[in-house]
Enzyme design. Structure first.
Site, mmCIF file in Angstrom:
data_model
loop_
_atom_site.group_PDB
_atom_site.id
_atom_site.type_symbol
_atom_site.label_atom_id
_atom_site.label_comp_id
_atom_site.label_asym_id
_atom_site.label_seq_id
_atom_site.Cartn_x
_atom_site.Cartn_y
_atom_site.Cartn_z
ATOM 1 N N ASP A 194 33.887 44.182 47.912
ATOM 2 C CA ASP A 194 35.283 44.749 47.905
ATOM 3 C C ASP A 194 36.236 43.492 47.603
ATOM 4 O OD1 ASP A 194 35.111 46.907 50.900
ATOM 5 O OD2 ASP A 194 33.340 46.029 50.244
ATOM 6 N N GLU A 249 39.060 49.332 47.515
ATOM 7 C CA GLU A 249 39.747 49.761 48.559
ATOM 8 C C GLU A 249 40.669 49.143 49.324
ATOM 9 O OE1 GLU A 249 38.510 51.594 52.264
ATOM 10 O OE2 GLU A 249 37.785 49.461 52.714
ATOM 11 N N ASN A 250 40.540 47.749 49.040
ATOM 12 C CA ASN A 250 41.259 46.907 49.904
ATOM 13 C C ASN A 250 42.124 45.986 48.966
ATOM 14 O OD1 ASN A 250 38.207 46.522 51.707
ATOM 15 N ND2 ASN A 250 40.066 47.036 52.592
ATOM 16 N N ASN A 286 37.427 53.889 53.062
ATOM 17 C CA ASN A 286 38.134 54.501 54.333
ATOM 18 C C ASN A 286 39.622 54.310 53.987
ATOM 19 O OD1 ASN A 286 37.130 52.000 55.081
ATOM 20 N ND2 ASN A 286 38.290 51.813 56.588
ATOM 21 N N HIS A 287 39.942 53.191 53.260
ATOM 22 C CA HIS A 287 41.238 53.068 52.803
ATOM 23 C C HIS A 287 41.710 53.654 51.679
ATOM 24 C CE1 HIS A 287 42.014 50.737 56.325
ATOM 25 N NE2 HIS A 287 41.006 49.633 55.863
ATOM 26 N N HIS A 341 29.622 53.020 51.855
ATOM 27 C CA HIS A 341 30.589 52.310 52.291
ATOM 28 C C HIS A 341 30.711 52.429 53.880
ATOM 29 C CE1 HIS A 341 34.527 49.883 51.815
ATOM 30 N NE2 HIS A 341 34.815 50.542 52.918
ATOM 31 N N HIS A 343 31.923 47.456 52.451
ATOM 32 C CA HIS A 343 32.927 47.628 53.781
ATOM 33 C C HIS A 343 32.885 46.586 54.631
ATOM 34 C CE1 HIS A 343 35.259 49.642 56.749
ATOM 35 N NE2 HIS A 343 34.249 49.327 57.496
ATOM 36 N N HIS A 402 32.266 43.252 54.064
ATOM 37 C CA HIS A 402 32.913 42.054 53.206
ATOM 38 C C HIS A 402 31.716 40.810 53.572
ATOM 39 C CE1 HIS A 402 37.280 43.958 53.165
ATOM 40 N NE2 HIS A 402 36.045 44.697 52.920
#
Length: 254
Positions: free
Chosen positions: A8, A39-40, A67-68, A147, A172, A174
């Site tokens: 990520d 996603e982050n 999820n983001h 994820h 996810h 991290h």
């Protein structure tokens, strides 16, 4: 073929870190294809078009999400045509559940799935979703970015689909895990880790996270700012067999 898959990417400042260091990492590991979980990227949640284009310009050929995925609503305007793979078990018509890449005469399929344990998001079962997707995939290699929060869910998925896909790569949390393995021809790691500020809590400002735990009050978190970063990920060496090697770099930005 050697594929670098980055964990990520947290925060837009990390794009500059990758800009300065990604070529050297690619040369060190003799990388042919670069993928990343993105996603982050934009302020810690989601991905804007500007940052998508910046990552593309660095040579990141495939981006998976989580999820983001839709935390920045503008992604709906470009995700359909982008080299982005969103979670296939997320109930939306936007984007692709399977992303295809070509390298020489080989085709690579990227599948992104969201775990359901500890994630309060309405989702289809990732196992059953993969059951449905797998027969439709026409590729030489299949990489799954799973994820999710739970180690057990990721590992169960790995053993269930070992021998059917090339790799199951967790994202996810991290935090890079030290459990990389190959079983029945499929590579696995519970979590690839992250690319972001070293002195942080999962890439976020440590003081704001500590305050949240001590107070019990949910307040917005800020992406951490510092001069030392970590670059986490894995290298997949795919020939007749597959090998997996962790990447864990600490880099200072002046």
């Amino acid at each position: 073929m050697r594929i670098l898959y980055l964990g990520d990417i947290v925060g837009e400042d990390t794009i500059e870190v990758l800009k300065r260091n990604l070529d050297a990492i690619k040369n060190e590991y003799k990388i042919n294809v670069v993928c990343a979980n993105c996603e982050n990227v934009s302020k810690g949640k989601g991905l804007t078009y500007k940052h998508y284009k910046s990552l593309k310009s660095l040579g990141i050929q495939a981006m998976s999400m989580g999820n983001h995925t839709f935390s920045k609503s503008e992604i709906k305007d470009f995700i359909d045509d982008a080299t982005i793979c969103r979670p296939a078990n997320l109930n939306t018509a936007y984007g692709k559940g399977v992303l295809y890449l070509n390298y020489n005469d080989k085709k690579i399929a990227i599948v992104n799935l969201l775990g359901r344990v500890f994630l309060n998001t309405p989702l289809d079962c990732p196992f059953k979703t993969m059951d449905q997707i797998l027969p439709t995939i026409k590729a030489d290699y299949i990489l799954v970015d799973f994820h999710g929060e739970a180690t057990s869910e990721k590992k169960a998925f790995f053993y269930d689909f070992a021998g059917k896909v090339t790799a199951v790569l967790g994202s996810h949390t991290h935090t890079q895990t030290a459990d990389e393995q190959v079983y029945n021809g499929t590579a696995f790691i519970t979590d690839m880790g992250m690319c972001g500020v070293y002195e942080s809590i999962l890439g976020d400002d440590k003081d704001s996270v500590i305050n949240r735990f001590r107070s019990g009050v949910y307040e917005p978190l800020a992406v951490a700012k510092a001069n030392e970063y970590i670059i986490n990920g894995v290298v997949l060496d795919i020939n007749k067999d597959v090998k997996i090697t962790r990447v864990n770099k600490r880099l200072k930005m002046e």
